[in-house]
Design an enzyme around this catalytic site. Structure first.
Site, PDB file in Angstrom:
ATOM      1  N   GLU A   1       0.648  -1.406  -0.038  1.00 22.73           N
ATOM      2  CA  GLU A   1      -0.085   0.058   0.066  1.00 22.73           C
ATOM      3  C   GLU A   1       0.586   0.590   0.105  1.00 22.73           C
ATOM      4  O   GLU A   1       2.412   1.022  -0.140  1.00 22.73           O
ATOM      5  CB  GLU A   1      -0.904  -0.453   1.688  1.00 22.73           C
ATOM      6  CG  GLU A   1      -1.728  -1.237   1.291  1.00 22.73           C
ATOM      7  CD  GLU A   1      -2.923  -0.946   2.246  1.00 22.73           C
ATOM      8  OE1 GLU A   1      -3.061  -0.020   3.096  1.00 22.73           O
ATOM      9  OE2 GLU A   1      -3.835  -2.028   2.444  1.00 22.73           O
TER      10      GLU A   1
ATOM     11  N   HIS B   1      -9.075   9.436   3.053  1.00 21.95           N
ATOM     12  CA  HIS B   1      -8.382   7.830   2.517  1.00 21.95           C
ATOM     13  C   HIS B   1      -9.301   8.987   0.865  1.00 21.95           C
ATOM     14  O   HIS B   1     -10.014   9.340   1.038  1.00 21.95           O
ATOM     15  CB  HIS B   1      -9.858   7.684   2.750  1.00 21.95           C
ATOM     16  CG  HIS B   1      -9.302   5.770   2.322  1.00 21.95           C
ATOM     17  ND1 HIS B   1      -8.842   5.649   0.843  1.00 21.95           N
ATOM     18  CD2 HIS B   1      -8.267   4.830   2.887  1.00 21.95           C
ATOM     19  CE1 HIS B   1      -8.464   5.218   0.446  1.00 21.95           C
ATOM     20  NE2 HIS B   1      -7.886   4.360   1.798  1.00 21.95           N
TER      21      HIS B   1
ATOM     22  N   ARG C   1      -1.147   8.893   1.626  1.00 21.11           N
ATOM     23  CA  ARG C   1      -2.336   9.156   1.471  1.00 21.11           C
ATOM     24  C   ARG C   1      -2.032  10.496   2.020  1.00 21.11           C
ATOM     25  O   ARG C   1      -3.299  11.419   0.985  1.00 21.11           O
ATOM     26  CB  ARG C   1      -2.755   8.704   2.878  1.00 21.11           C
ATOM     27  CG  ARG C   1      -4.084   7.652   1.816  1.00 21.11           C
ATOM     28  CD  ARG C   1      -4.458   6.641   3.541  1.00 21.11           C
ATOM     29  NE  ARG C   1      -4.269   5.947   3.328  1.00 21.11           N
ATOM     30  CZ  ARG C   1      -4.822   4.527   3.991  1.00 21.11           C
ATOM     31  NH1 ARG C   1      -5.798   5.269   5.336  1.00 21.11           N
ATOM     32  NH2 ARG C   1      -4.296   3.653   3.751  1.00 21.11           N
TER      33      ARG C   1
ATOM     34  N   HIS D   1     -11.190   9.515   7.149  1.00 24.72           N
ATOM     35  CA  HIS D   1     -10.944   8.128   7.325  1.00 24.72           C
ATOM     36  C   HIS D   1     -10.810   8.095   8.537  1.00 24.72           C
ATOM     37  O   HIS D   1     -10.785   7.004   9.783  1.00 24.72           O
ATOM     38  CB  HIS D   1      -9.708   7.879   6.325  1.00 24.72           C
ATOM     39  CG  HIS D   1      -9.568   6.502   6.002  1.00 24.72           C
ATOM     40  ND1 HIS D   1     -10.933   5.655   5.583  1.00 24.72           N
ATOM     41  CD2 HIS D   1      -8.409   5.707   5.764  1.00 24.72           C
ATOM     42  CE1 HIS D   1     -10.137   4.280   6.322  1.00 24.72           C
ATOM     43  NE2 HIS D   1      -8.894   4.209   5.984  1.00 24.72           N
TER      44      HIS D   1
ATOM     45  N   ARG E   1      -0.836   8.856   9.392  1.00 18.13           N
ATOM     46  CA  ARG E   1      -0.001   7.488   9.548  1.00 18.13           C
ATOM     47  C   ARG E   1       0.084   6.827   7.639  1.00 18.13           C
ATOM     48  O   ARG E   1      -0.609   6.715   7.384  1.00 18.13           O
ATOM     49  CB  ARG E   1      -1.620   6.857   9.821  1.00 18.13           C
ATOM     50  CG  ARG E   1      -1.703   5.136   9.704  1.00 18.13           C
ATOM     51  CD  ARG E   1      -3.384   5.097  10.827  1.00 18.13           C
ATOM     52  NE  ARG E   1      -4.405   4.708   9.876  1.00 18.13           N
ATOM     53  CZ  ARG E   1      -4.768   4.328   8.637  1.00 18.13           C
ATOM     54  NH1 ARG E   1      -4.617   2.959   9.370  1.00 18.13           N
ATOM     55  NH2 ARG E   1      -5.285   4.399   7.715  1.00 18.13           N
TER      56      ARG E   1
HETATM   57  P1  FAD Z   1     -13.580   0.976  16.596  1.00 22.50           P
HETATM   58  O1  FAD Z   1     -13.571  -0.757  16.374  1.00 22.50           O
HETATM   59  O2  FAD Z   1     -14.006   1.676  15.455  1.00 22.50           O
HETATM   60  O3  FAD Z   1     -14.498   0.220  18.077  1.00 22.50           O
HETATM   61  C1  FAD Z   1     -15.271   1.555  18.435  1.00 22.50           C
HETATM   62  C2  FAD Z   1     -15.397   0.684  19.834  1.00 22.50           C
HETATM   63  O4  FAD Z   1     -16.088   1.963  20.184  1.00 22.50           O
HETATM   64  C3  FAD Z   1     -17.181   0.158  18.901  1.00 22.50           C
HETATM   65  O5  FAD Z   1     -17.779  -1.144  19.975  1.00 22.50           O
HETATM   66  C4  FAD Z   1     -18.340   0.947  19.560  1.00 22.50           C
HETATM   67  O6  FAD Z   1     -19.814   0.743  19.829  1.00 22.50           O
HETATM   68  C5  FAD Z   1     -17.227   1.821  21.064  1.00 22.50           C
HETATM   69  N1  FAD Z   1     -17.925   3.222  21.265  1.00 22.50           N
HETATM   70  C6  FAD Z   1     -18.021   4.318  21.083  1.00 22.50           C
HETATM   71  N2  FAD Z   1     -17.942   5.097  21.444  1.00 22.50           N
HETATM   72  C7  FAD Z   1     -18.431   4.914  22.827  1.00 22.50           C
HETATM   73  C8  FAD Z   1     -19.464   4.564  24.151  1.00 22.50           C
HETATM   74  N3  FAD Z   1     -19.843   6.504  23.784  1.00 22.50           N
HETATM   75  N4  FAD Z   1     -19.387   4.199  24.962  1.00 22.50           N
HETATM   76  C9  FAD Z   1     -19.600   2.957  24.529  1.00 22.50           C
HETATM   77  N5  FAD Z   1     -18.919   1.695  23.189  1.00 22.50           N
HETATM   78  C10 FAD Z   1     -18.877   2.724  22.163  1.00 22.50           C
HETATM   79  N6  FAD Z   1      -6.713   0.398   9.581  1.00 22.50           N
HETATM   80  C11 FAD Z   1      -4.940  -1.111   9.338  1.00 22.50           C
HETATM   81  O7  FAD Z   1      -4.974  -0.979   9.486  1.00 22.50           O
HETATM   82  N7  FAD Z   1      -5.868  -1.606   7.905  1.00 22.50           N
HETATM   83  C12 FAD Z   1      -7.050  -1.213   7.187  1.00 22.50           C
HETATM   84  O8  FAD Z   1      -7.377  -2.479   5.961  1.00 22.50           O
HETATM   85  C13 FAD Z   1      -7.727  -0.664   7.283  1.00 22.50           C
HETATM   86  N8  FAD Z   1      -8.810  -0.106   6.652  1.00 22.50           N
HETATM   87  C14 FAD Z   1     -10.207   0.911   7.234  1.00 22.50           C
HETATM   88  C15 FAD Z   1     -11.672   0.541   6.270  1.00 22.50           C
HETATM   89  C16 FAD Z   1     -12.023   1.590   6.754  1.00 22.50           C
HETATM   90  C17 FAD Z   1     -13.199   1.694   5.759  1.00 22.50           C
HETATM   91  C18 FAD Z   1     -12.195   1.962   7.723  1.00 22.50           C
HETATM   92  C19 FAD Z   1     -13.464   2.413   8.530  1.00 22.50           C
HETATM   93  C20 FAD Z   1     -11.012   1.461   8.283  1.00 22.50           C
HETATM   94  C21 FAD Z   1      -9.658   1.260   8.248  1.00 22.50           C
HETATM   95  N9  FAD Z   1      -9.031   0.990   9.446  1.00 22.50           N
HETATM   96  C22 FAD Z   1      -7.584   0.541   8.317  1.00 22.50           C
HETATM   97  C23 FAD Z   1      -8.777   2.185  10.211  1.00 22.50           C
HETATM   98  C24 FAD Z   1      -9.257   0.563  11.455  1.00 22.50           C
HETATM   99  O9  FAD Z   1     -10.086  -0.281  11.102  1.00 22.50           O
HETATM  100  C25 FAD Z   1      -9.718   1.102  12.556  1.00 22.50           C
HETATM  101  O10 FAD Z   1      -8.203   2.208  12.594  1.00 22.50           O
HETATM  102  C26 FAD Z   1      -9.235   0.091  14.071  1.00 22.50           C
HETATM  103  O11 FAD Z   1     -10.234  -0.805  13.381  1.00 22.50           O
HETATM  104  C27 FAD Z   1     -10.205   1.184  14.703  1.00 22.50           C
HETATM  105  O12 FAD Z   1     -10.307   0.446  16.022  1.00 22.50           O
HETATM  106  P2  FAD Z   1     -10.116   0.378  17.852  1.00 22.50           P
HETATM  107  O13 FAD Z   1     -10.771  -0.953  18.479  1.00 22.50           O
HETATM  108  O14 FAD Z   1      -9.514   1.558  18.435  1.00 22.50           O
HETATM  109  O15 FAD Z   1     -12.201   1.260  17.274  1.00 22.50           O
HETATM  110  C1  SIN Z   2      -7.269   0.375   2.798  1.00 24.91           C
HETATM  111  O1  SIN Z   2      -7.304  -0.323   2.972  1.00 24.91           O
HETATM  112  O2  SIN Z   2      -6.656   0.799   1.754  1.00 24.91           O
HETATM  113  C2  SIN Z   2      -7.067   1.187   4.679  1.00 24.91           C
HETATM  114  C3  SIN Z   2      -5.904   0.708   4.894  1.00 24.91           C
HETATM  115  C4  SIN Z   2      -5.708   1.905   6.293  1.00 24.91           C
HETATM  116  O3  SIN Z   2      -6.008   3.093   6.265  1.00 24.91           O
HETATM  117  O4  SIN Z   2      -4.933   1.335   7.041  1.00 24.91           O
END
Ligand code: FAD
Ligand code: SIN
Length: 521
Positions: free
Chosen positions: A111, A239, A286, A347, A382
């Protein structure tokens, strides 16, 4: 409710922490929607980790530092990258299935900003695979309770013992959280010895975002209100390639891995334009690609640009990107014959709750993990696919650190119940929904990919109006998820604008026309 560990959030950060912490005590996890509705579930590209020659930790470290404009903390980068292999192997032990090639090795993708092929993936649905496997394990674990549709409203500190707490207090301690229970419709006191904020991103403060609706900056706002430290909020990552499909929320991502496989960004005349902006072309970091796309859209006056993947073998789509192929097809685009219309979308939040190398916040007994935290890994931008990795690495470290403290912590006594006196049901949801729309428009136009002092000042002034109206409404309203989310979004927007106004330079994701980059980038 009294529990050893209260984990707010059920994405990769919360789940991987809970699975480990459950060996040391009882864990209660809360999610404000169903447990699987997380950004984690939507991650496509994969997880960056050093697995084989010719890749090395040194190369991944260098790529991360370059993407972060050298603002990343070198020690944190070293820790994250050198622990990447172990964390990925653990995911595999937990049952996560990463694609392999014919030789039985992991099929590594590339990537933007990566000098090597190092992104492990499960087709183009890596996040879904991780979320499902970890969630299943957590559900089967007798020491983990998962409460869905519960909403964390505020963190509990000495403030709720009647003690004055300011951001200069050195000994702030967290005793749990006030949580809205959807069954009793009341805010209840959840006491915990260790509290973990793993609430994910902030994308919904913008008009167009890849983030699911749960991403409203709740954790960042709660910690800020509890007087904890937050940093780097000006660095919001857009993104460059989300499917142009007006009114779809969240915006559907077209993974960068598709560019890694050879897809190219093109303008309305069919010309590849990225080399005009950076010699790395469509695979530049990015921030550069998003700005280039934004610029092309502005000079053409059109609503989007295109991603051309027509020259790729059909098998590439069917084997690696089946989800993207079928999504495009569902709106009449055959990606093997048609160019894919794309636009940038908010993103990822590179800033967040300040944490140390153990995931510990500036507040005692409070940890922050995943996207809501700022470990120092990402600096000003990032590197793609480093965030799932960061969540795993620091969840592991936070568990190590907090499990040592746990035996010496008691539940705090004397915490005041939530005070709902004088509040009534808000009969006019429009007062909330219209403010959300105003906030999103204002952030998109004034605090987006390209900024200026003038735009930031306008955003600040307008935000102040929305803030005052919302605080007034909140003081008199019964607690509901929408009004709490609006409050949190306003607080997060404030932190972004405040930090952006302070930064009198263009750096990484913060680009201001008033301070052109020094290197003429
Ligand atoms: P999340 O997975 O967002 O979980 C958040 C949790 O907090 C949820 O359960 C929600 O309900 C809970 N929550 C929030 N506020 C409250 C509240 N007030 N009370 C109770 N619960 C609450 N990163 C990569 O490294 N590789 C990738 O390929 C990639 N692709 C991506 C594609 C997309 C479309 C997106 C959106 C992001 C992508 N990212 C990628 C980024 C990555 O997915 C996220 O940064 C990561 O998954 C975040 O994980 P997390 O556990 O911190 O939060
Ligand atoms: C993507 O798959 O392009 C997202 C990867 C990332 O947000 O890290």
């Amino acid at each position: 409710m009294k529990v050893d560990y209260l984990v707010i959030g059920t994405g990769v950060a919360g789940l991987s922490f809970a699975l480990k912490a459950s060996k040391f005590g009882k864990v209660c996890m809360i999610a404000k929607d169903n447990a699987e509705e997380t950004s984690t579930k939507y991650a496509q590209g994969g997880i960056a980790a050093v697995m084989y020659d010719p890749d090395t930790y040194a190369k991944h470290i260098k790529d991360t530092m370059i993407a972060g404009c050298e603002l990343s903390d070198p020690e944190i980068v070293r820790i994250t990258i050198t622990e990447s292999t172990a964390r990925v192997k653990e995911l595999v032990e937990w049952g996560v299935d990463f694609d392999k090639n014919r030789t039985g090795k992991f099929d590594l993708a590339r990537e933007g900003g990566h000098s090597e092929f190092r992104v492990l993936h499960h087709k183009d649905e890596t996040g879904l695979e991780i979320e499902q496997k970890l969630y299943q394990k957590a559900k089967e674990n007798a020491n983990i309770e998962i409460l869905e549709n519960y909403f964390a409203v505020e963190l509990i500190t000495q403030h709720h013992l009647g003690v004055k707490v300011t951001k200069h207090s050195s000994d702030i301690c967290c005793y749990g959280a006030y949580v809205y229970n959807p069954h009793s419709k009341k805010v209840e006191t959840f006491l915990a010895k260790i509290t973990v904020v793993a609430t994910g991103g902030i994308g919904n403060i913008y008009g167009n975002t890849t983030n699911p609706r749960v991403a409203t900056g709740d954790g960042v706002a709660m910690v800020h209100r509890a007087k904890g430290a937050v940093r780097g909020m000006e660095f919001v990552q857009f993104h460059p390639t989300t499917l142009y499909n007006p009114n779809e929320r969240p915006a559907f991502l077209i993974t960068e891995a598709l560019r890694g496989a050879g897809a190219e960004l093109k303008d309305w005349h069919g010309n590849a334009f990225m080399k005009k902006y950076d010699e790395r072309g469509s695979l530049a970091p990015r921030d550069i690609v998003s700005r280039a796309v934004d610029h092309e859209i502005k000079i053409s006056g059109e609503s989007h640009v295109f991603l051309d993947a027509r020259h790729l073998e059909k098998s590439v789509f069917f084997n690696h990107f089946p989800n993207i192929y079928s999504k495009c097809l569902s709106i009449g685009i055959d990606a093997t014959k048609d160019m894919i219309p794309v636009v940038p979308a908010a993103h990822y939040s590179c800033g967040g709750i300040w944490v140390d190398k153990w995931g510990k916040t500036s507040i005692n007994h409070l940890y922050a993990l995943g996207e809501c935290s700022s470990t120092g890994l990402h600096g000003a931008n990032r590197l793609a696919s480093n965030s799932l990795l960061e969540a795993l690495v620091f969840s592991h470290r936070a568990c190590e650190h907090s499990s040592n403290l746990l035996p010496n912590i008691d539940f705090q006594e004397g915490i005041q119940d939530w005070n709902a006196e004088g509040t009534v049901s808000n009969e006019e949801m429009i007062l909330v929904t219209q403010s959300v729309r105003e906030l999103q428009a204002m952030m998109s136009y004034y605090v987006g990919i390209v900024r200026s002092d003038h735009r930031l000042q306008r955003a600040f002034d307008r935000l102040n109006i929305i803030y005052r109206e919302t605080e007034d409404l909140y003081q008199h309203s019964e607690v509901t998820k929408p009004i709490c989310e609006l409050r949190n979004m306003i607080c997060t927007a404030y932190l972004i604008i405040r930090e952006a106004m302070k930064r009198k330079e263009s750096l990484g994701l913060h680009y201001s026309i008033d301070y052109p980059p020094k290197n003429n980038e």
